[in-house]
Write an enzyme that holds these catalytic residues in place. Structure first.
Site, PDB file in Angstrom:
ATOM      1  N   GLU A 286       0.952  -1.273  -0.027  1.00  0.00           N
ATOM      2  CA  GLU A 286       0.015  -0.018   0.123  1.00  0.00           C
ATOM      3  C   GLU A 286       0.851   1.374  -0.095  1.00  0.00           C
ATOM      4  OE1 GLU A 286      -2.293  -0.716   3.515  1.00  0.00           O
ATOM      5  OE2 GLU A 286      -3.705  -2.113   2.698  1.00  0.00           O
TER       6      GLU A 286
ATOM      7  N   ASP B 194      -4.880  -8.033   6.149  1.00  0.00           N
ATOM      8  CA  ASP B 194      -6.005  -8.978   5.698  1.00  0.00           C
ATOM      9  C   ASP B 194      -5.642 -10.431   5.489  1.00  0.00           C
ATOM     10  OD1 ASP B 194      -7.821  -6.752   5.306  1.00  0.00           O
ATOM     11  OD2 ASP B 194      -6.685  -6.358   3.290  1.00  0.00           O
TER      12      ASP B 194
END
Length: 399
Positions: free
Chosen positions: A152, A168
């Site tokens: 990210e 996640d």
């Protein structure tokens, strides 16, 4: 703060996550104009795998707010309109480097993700609201049997924020880095030697359902371990997995005060929590109640949401993220002054976030984003520089 905004993405990620203001803290910084429109991202394949690698750079164009993808040259392409049911997205894949090789692409001023997959392209879809992310906790997700992962980032006029993430899932290992203007390089995300297999082996050895987080292909190939938030969703972990610890915390603070000092640069800003009538009420230094929390459940703790919701404000959000970190790291019983930022005290209770525990233990520098607010106390796997010369993403061995 990065964790707070990463958490906001997680809260909507169950089946059809829309890629929007990911890591939006970067987008909120004042513009200096020092950062060029694109910077190089050097991708190095040290995985040792012969599979073809596919790379995707997906996100929000910070100049326009449009969602889309960037090609290898950093040029932005807006997503077309989607449908209901979701329609296939255009092929945004970039051929990645072969084993032992490197390849450089350009990163535009995005808030988004760099995905990579081995052996097979990812299946992205578009709804009327935007991009649908892979949701491999769903057995019918088309990406369920693909080995992939993502990083990210936010790149804007104030610099680059680039992280590795396990919020996640824990899967194909990689590290991130940035070259500064003085030529030095910082990186994070590397596992210790043998760390990849060690994470799975330790989850298998942990009683209580933690082995059920591991997903494999039909042929037995290990693909990933889901986060415990998704472990609850899939039924791998029992809903009561944290009840004993949560109950002990609520009992302790019925007779003891929990002091939260959420801002390192504001040591005099303190909030004081006590449980009364089953609710933890927080007061400020003047004695006024500023926010209250119902006793959370495991989903609220692992996801840092629901009963531990953390709005982007200056009171409830900072208190909630501190509680979330304390519950996940099991430091709330041993230290009534939070946040406890000493990693030596983390995960010492038998009831804890064992997923986060084993991941941090196997990281070469001890840093990871194993839950949404793992940045409390600066234990997250993040690199940042205000004048980035080059970014790095290194695919590491799966051993």
């Amino acid at each position: 703060m990065l964790g707070r905004l990463r958490h906001q993405l997680l809260a909507t990620a169950a089946t059809a996550t829309l890629l929007g203001g990911l890591l939006a803290l970067g987008a909120a910084q004042p513009a200096s104009g020092a950062v060029p429109a694109t910077i190089p991202l050097k991708l190095t394949n040290n995985s040792g795998r012969a599979d073809a690698v596919y790379v995707y750079n997906l996100g929000t164009n910070l100049a326009t707010g449009q969602q889309g993808w960037a090609d290898a040259n950093g040029a932005f392409h807006a997503w077309p309109a989607g449908g209901n049911p979701p329609t296939p997205a255009p092929d945004a894949s970039i051929p990645g480097p072969a084993a032992g090789q490197s390849k450089t692409i350009r990163m535009p001023k995005f808030s988004g993700r760099v995905y990579f997959s081995y052996g097979q392209k990812l299946d992205f879809r578009l709804t009327t609201g935007g991009l649908v992310q892979p949701a491999v906790q769903n057995p019918s997700d088309p990406n369920r049997n693909i080995l992939f992962n993502w990083s990210e980032y936010t790149l804007n006029d104030s610099g680059l924020w680039l992280n590795s993430t396990q919020v996640d899932m824990f899967s194909a290992p990689y590290a991130v880095g940035v070259q500064r203007s003085d030529g030095t390089t910082i990186n994070t995300g590397h596992l210790k030697s043998g760390g990849y297999n060690a994470v799975f082996n330790r989850l298998r050895a942990q009683s209580g359902g933690w082995a059920g987080l591991i997903q494999t292909r039909p042929d037995g190939t290990v693909l990933r371990a889901l986060s415990p938030a998704y472990g609850l969703e899939t039924g791998a972990l029992p809903a009561s997995v944290l009840d004993d610890y949560i109950n002990r915390v609520w009992q302790k603070y019925a007779t003891t005060t929990l002091t939260v000092t959420p801002f390192t640069d504001q040591p005099n800003t303190k909030y004081f929590g006590r449980v009364s009538g089953g609710v933890m009420n927080f007061t400020n230094s003047a004695g006024a109640t500023v926010t209250s929390f119902q006793k959370p459940d495991a989903s609220s703790v692992f996801g840092c949401h629901k009963l531990l919701d953390a709005p982007n404000d200056q009171v409830r959000g900072p208190i909630s993220r501190t509680l979330c970190a304390g519950f996940n790291r099991s430091t709330l019983l041993t230290n009534p002054n939070q946040p406890d930022t000493s990693s030596a005290s983390f995960y010492q209770d038998a009831i804890t976030n064992h997923y986060a525990r084993v991941i941090h233990d196997r990281m070469a520098d001890g840093k990871a984003y194993a839950f949404a607010f793992d940045d409390v106390g600066n234990h997250e796997s993040l690199v940042h520089d205000g004048d980035p010369q080059q970014a790095y993403l290194t695919l590491d061995p799966l051993n």
